[in-house]
Design a protein around this motif. Structure first.
Motif, short mmCIF file in Angstrom:
data_model
loop_
_atom_site.label_atom_id
_atom_site.label_comp_id
_atom_site.label_asym_id
_atom_site.label_seq_id
_atom_site.Cartn_x
_atom_site.Cartn_y
_atom_site.Cartn_z
N CYS A 16 0.86 -1.18 0.00
CA CYS A 16 0.00 0.00 0.00
C CYS A 16 0.90 1.23 0.00
CB CYS A 16 -0.89 0.00 1.24
SG CYS A 16 -1.99 1.43 1.32
N THR A 17 0.63 2.14 -0.90
CA THR A 17 1.49 3.32 -1.00
C THR A 17 1.20 4.34 0.09
OG1 THR A 17 -0.04 4.32 -2.56
CG2 THR A 17 1.85 3.12 -3.47
N GLY A 18 0.11 4.18 0.79
CA GLY A 18 -0.19 5.13 1.86
C GLY A 18 -0.31 6.53 1.34
N THR A 19 -0.06 7.47 2.20
CA THR A 19 -0.13 8.88 1.83
C THR A 19 1.25 9.53 1.80
OG1 THR A 19 -0.53 9.50 4.13
CG2 THR A 19 -2.46 9.13 2.73
N LEU A 57 6.48 4.88 -2.66
CA LEU A 57 6.18 4.74 -4.08
C LEU A 57 7.14 3.82 -4.83
CD1 LEU A 57 5.09 8.37 -4.97
CD2 LEU A 57 3.71 6.47 -4.13
N ASP A 58 8.44 3.88 -4.53
CA ASP A 58 9.41 3.04 -5.25
C ASP A 58 9.18 1.56 -4.99
OD1 ASP A 58 10.62 5.17 -6.51
OD2 ASP A 58 12.17 5.39 -4.98
N ILE A 59 8.87 1.20 -3.75
CA ILE A 59 8.60 -0.19 -3.43
C ILE A 59 7.41 -0.68 -4.25
CG2 ILE A 59 7.82 -1.75 -1.58
CD1 ILE A 59 9.34 0.14 0.37
N ARG A 60 6.38 0.13 -4.32
CA ARG A 60 5.17 -0.25 -5.06
C ARG A 60 5.46 -0.36 -6.55
NH1 ARG A 60 -0.46 -0.59 -4.55
NH2 ARG A 60 -1.17 -1.23 -6.60
N ARG A 61 6.22 0.57 -7.08
CA ARG A 61 6.53 0.53 -8.52
C ARG A 61 7.31 -0.74 -8.87
NH1 ARG A 61 7.03 6.56 -8.17
NH2 ARG A 61 5.37 7.34 -9.52
N ARG A 62 8.24 -1.14 -8.03
CA ARG A 62 9.00 -2.38 -8.29
C ARG A 62 8.07 -3.59 -8.24
NH1 ARG A 62 12.81 0.20 -5.03
NH2 ARG A 62 12.29 -1.09 -3.23
N PHE A 112 -0.22 5.97 -11.31
CA PHE A 112 0.64 4.85 -11.72
C PHE A 112 0.07 3.52 -11.23
CE2 PHE A 112 2.57 5.34 -7.52
CZ PHE A 112 2.95 4.05 -7.18
N GLU A 113 -0.62 3.50 -10.09
CA GLU A 113 -1.24 2.25 -9.62
C GLU A 113 -2.36 1.83 -10.58
OE1 GLU A 113 -0.90 2.66 -4.82
OE2 GLU A 113 -2.23 4.05 -5.86
N ARG A 114 -3.18 2.79 -10.94
CA ARG A 114 -4.28 2.51 -11.86
C ARG A 114 -3.76 2.15 -13.25
NH1 ARG A 114 -9.00 6.86 -10.11
NH2 ARG A 114 -9.75 5.59 -8.37
N ALA A 115 -2.65 2.77 -13.66
CA ALA A 115 -2.07 2.47 -14.98
C ALA A 115 -1.58 1.02 -15.03
CB ALA A 115 -0.94 3.44 -15.29
N THR A 116 -0.99 0.53 -13.95
CA THR A 116 -0.55 -0.86 -13.91
C THR A 116 -1.74 -1.80 -14.04
OG1 THR A 116 1.40 -0.36 -12.59
CG2 THR A 116 0.62 -2.63 -12.54
N PHE A 117 -2.81 -1.52 -13.30
CA PHE A 117 -4.01 -2.36 -13.38
C PHE A 117 -4.55 -2.35 -14.81
CE2 PHE A 117 -8.40 -3.57 -12.98
CZ PHE A 117 -8.39 -4.56 -12.01
#
Length: 142
Positions: free
Chosen positions: A24-27, A32-37, A81-86
């Motif tokens: 979860c990217t939180g606020t 963000l980098d962890i999530r992107r990887r 970027f989260e929605r773009a991955t989905f």
């Protein structure tokens, strides 16, 4: 992976199954980098067209999937970027099918609060506030 966020299972005659708990990217910006990887790994796994991704993807793919008050540009699960991955997972060269949407294409069901899989509190759940962040993305041939 080293954090145990993905469990990958392969059975003969079935797609490779990836059970995931996406970060979860939180606020905060530092997440963000962890999530992107993590998202990059999911895209690589899904590229073969014979992989199902199931679990808490921590993304509300559209505004309909989020009835919570936004936190501005840092709303967890709603970042571009989260929605773009989905979107890439469900519309790419080897698109995966969002099983919930495939089984629930009735507009009244999509507007129903029981489609939500995460709530901040019991109070929010009773009021219909929540997000659809748990998903089953299945290869089209299955």
């Amino acid at each position: 992976d080293s954090e145990g966020r993905n469990i990958i299972v392969q059975y003969e005659g079935l797609p490779r199954l990836v059970f995931t708990y996406s970060p979860c990217t939180g606020t905060e910006v530092y997440d963000l980098d962890i999530r992107r990887r993590h998202d990059s790994c999911l895209l690589q796994l899904a590229a073969d067209g014979d992989t199902a991704i199931i679990g808490d993807l921590n993304v509300a793919p559209t505004n309909v999937d989020n009835t919570c008050s936004p936190f501005g540009t840092f709303t967890p699960g709603c970042k571009d970027f989260e929605r773009a991955t989905f979107t890439s997972l469900t519309t790419g060269a080897q698109p995966l099918v969002d099983a919930f949407l495939a089984c629930n294409n009735d507009p009244s069901r999509l507007a129903s609060r029981d489609r939500l899989t995460w709530h901040r509190s019991k109070h929010h759940a009773r009021k219909g506030f929540g997000m659809r962040v748990d998903h089953s993305l299945i290869p089209l041939q299955y």
